[in-house]
Motif scaffolding. Structure first.
Motif, short mmCIF file in Angstrom:
data_model
loop_
_atom_site.label_atom_id
_atom_site.label_comp_id
_atom_site.label_asym_id
_atom_site.label_seq_id
_atom_site.Cartn_x
_atom_site.Cartn_y
_atom_site.Cartn_z
N PHE A 27 52.28 29.87 33.39
CA PHE A 27 51.97 29.84 34.82
C PHE A 27 50.46 29.74 34.97
O PHE A 27 49.70 30.00 34.05
CB PHE A 27 52.50 31.08 35.54
CG PHE A 27 51.79 32.37 35.20
CD1 PHE A 27 51.97 32.98 33.97
CD2 PHE A 27 50.94 32.97 36.12
CE1 PHE A 27 51.33 34.16 33.66
CE2 PHE A 27 50.29 34.14 35.82
CZ PHE A 27 50.49 34.75 34.58
N SER A 28 50.03 29.37 36.17
CA SER A 28 48.62 29.28 36.47
C SER A 28 48.14 30.56 37.13
O SER A 28 48.78 31.07 38.04
CB SER A 28 48.35 28.09 37.40
OG SER A 28 47.01 28.11 37.85
N LEU A 29 47.02 31.05 36.69
CA LEU A 29 46.45 32.27 37.27
C LEU A 29 45.76 32.03 38.61
O LEU A 29 45.31 32.98 39.25
CB LEU A 29 45.44 32.90 36.30
CG LEU A 29 45.99 33.82 35.21
CD1 LEU A 29 44.85 34.25 34.29
CD2 LEU A 29 46.70 35.01 35.79
N ASP A 30 45.69 30.78 39.03
CA ASP A 30 44.94 30.45 40.24
C ASP A 30 45.31 31.31 41.45
O ASP A 30 44.44 31.68 42.23
CB ASP A 30 45.17 28.98 40.62
CG ASP A 30 44.46 28.03 39.70
OD1 ASP A 30 44.42 26.82 39.99
OD2 ASP A 30 43.94 28.49 38.66
N ASN A 31 46.58 31.60 41.60
CA ASN A 31 47.05 32.32 42.79
C ASN A 31 47.26 33.80 42.54
O ASN A 31 47.93 34.47 43.34
CB ASN A 31 48.35 31.70 43.30
CG ASN A 31 48.12 30.33 43.89
OD1 ASN A 31 47.12 30.09 44.57
ND2 ASN A 31 49.01 29.39 43.60
N TYR A 32 46.67 34.30 41.46
CA TYR A 32 46.87 35.70 41.09
C TYR A 32 45.53 36.45 41.06
O TYR A 32 44.56 35.97 40.47
CB TYR A 32 47.50 35.80 39.70
CG TYR A 32 48.93 35.35 39.63
CD1 TYR A 32 49.25 33.99 39.62
CD2 TYR A 32 49.97 36.27 39.55
CE1 TYR A 32 50.56 33.56 39.54
CE2 TYR A 32 51.30 35.85 39.47
CZ TYR A 32 51.58 34.50 39.47
OH TYR A 32 52.89 34.09 39.40
N SER A 33 45.53 37.63 41.66
CA SER A 33 44.46 38.56 41.37
C SER A 33 44.81 39.26 40.05
O SER A 33 46.00 39.43 39.73
CB SER A 33 44.31 39.60 42.49
OG SER A 33 43.79 39.00 43.65
N VAL A 34 43.81 39.65 39.32
CA VAL A 34 44.03 40.23 37.99
C VAL A 34 43.26 41.55 37.86
O VAL A 34 42.08 41.62 38.23
CB VAL A 34 43.61 39.26 36.88
CG1 VAL A 34 43.76 39.91 35.50
CG2 VAL A 34 44.43 37.98 36.95
N ARG A 35 43.95 42.54 37.37
CA ARG A 35 43.33 43.84 37.10
C ARG A 35 43.33 44.13 35.61
O ARG A 35 44.26 43.73 34.90
CB ARG A 35 44.13 44.98 37.77
CG ARG A 35 43.87 45.17 39.22
CD ARG A 35 44.56 46.42 39.72
NE ARG A 35 44.39 46.59 41.14
CZ ARG A 35 43.31 47.13 41.69
NH1 ARG A 35 42.34 47.59 40.93
NH2 ARG A 35 43.23 47.25 43.00
N TRP A 36 42.34 44.85 35.15
CA TRP A 36 42.37 45.47 33.84
C TRP A 36 42.63 46.97 34.04
O TRP A 36 42.00 47.60 34.87
CB TRP A 36 41.05 45.28 33.11
CG TRP A 36 40.85 43.91 32.56
CD1 TRP A 36 40.19 42.87 33.14
CD2 TRP A 36 41.31 43.42 31.29
NE1 TRP A 36 40.20 41.77 32.32
CE2 TRP A 36 40.89 42.08 31.18
CE3 TRP A 36 42.02 43.99 30.23
CZ2 TRP A 36 41.16 41.29 30.05
CZ3 TRP A 36 42.30 43.21 29.13
CH2 TRP A 36 41.86 41.88 29.04
N PHE A 37 43.58 47.47 33.25
CA PHE A 37 43.89 48.90 33.22
C PHE A 37 43.63 49.39 31.80
O PHE A 37 43.61 48.61 30.85
CB PHE A 37 45.36 49.15 33.54
CG PHE A 37 45.77 48.81 34.94
CD1 PHE A 37 46.22 47.53 35.26
CD2 PHE A 37 45.75 49.77 35.94
CE1 PHE A 37 46.64 47.22 36.55
CE2 PHE A 37 46.16 49.46 37.23
CZ PHE A 37 46.59 48.19 37.53
N ARG A 38 43.51 50.69 31.65
CA ARG A 38 43.47 51.27 30.32
C ARG A 38 44.29 52.56 30.30
O ARG A 38 44.40 53.26 31.30
CB ARG A 38 42.05 51.52 29.83
CG ARG A 38 41.26 52.58 30.56
CD ARG A 38 39.83 52.59 30.08
NE ARG A 38 39.02 53.62 30.75
CZ ARG A 38 37.70 53.67 30.69
NH1 ARG A 38 37.02 52.75 29.99
NH2 ARG A 38 37.03 54.63 31.31
N ARG A 39 44.84 52.79 29.12
CA ARG A 39 45.62 54.01 28.90
C ARG A 39 45.12 54.67 27.62
O ARG A 39 44.95 54.00 26.60
CB ARG A 39 47.11 53.67 28.75
CG ARG A 39 47.75 53.09 30.00
CD ARG A 39 49.17 52.61 29.73
NE ARG A 39 49.79 52.04 30.91
CZ ARG A 39 50.91 51.31 30.89
NH1 ARG A 39 51.53 51.09 29.74
NH2 ARG A 39 51.41 50.83 32.02
#
Length: 124
Positions: A27-39
């Protein structure tokens, strides 16, 4: 098949740097916001950074603000996290997660698509 794959983790000494990459396939990330999480063991999941669809808006967790930089390259279909001045409290498994047609102001639980994570260990 929608897939996110994180890479770039490893062992680094305090004060060092790492660059994580989140690559999308299927899929294309164009229409997605992206977060980084950590555990990390014994700690709650923490949102580290977020970037909106255009890349024009970013947010950071208080503990990483000024040290980490999130960016995206929609032509490469990737989102990166540059981490500088790392300290042992940054140790954990880092995940990227994407949310379709959402922004970084939307709740974290709307980020539905997750990668498998990459381990970051900061230790001397």
């Amino acid at each position: 098949q929608l897939q996110l794959v994180e890479s770039g983790g490893g062992l680094v000494q305090p004060g060092g740097s790492l660059r994580l990459t989140c690559a999308a396939s299927g899929f294309s990330l164009d229409n997605y916001s992206v977060r980084w999480f950590r555990r990390a063991p014994g700690k709650e999941q923490q949102g580290v950074a977020c970037i909106n669809r255009s890349g024009g808006h970013t947010t950071y967790g208080e503990s990483v603000n000024g040290r980490f930089t999130i960016s995206r390259d929609n032509t490469e279909n990737t989102v990166s996290l540059q981490m500088n001045r790392l300290n042992p409290d940054d140790t954990g498994v880092y995940y990227c997660a994407a949310a379709l047609l959402k922004s970084c102001r939307d709740p974290e639980n709307l980020f539905q698509y997750w990668g498998q994570g990459t381990q970051v260990t900061v230790s001397s």
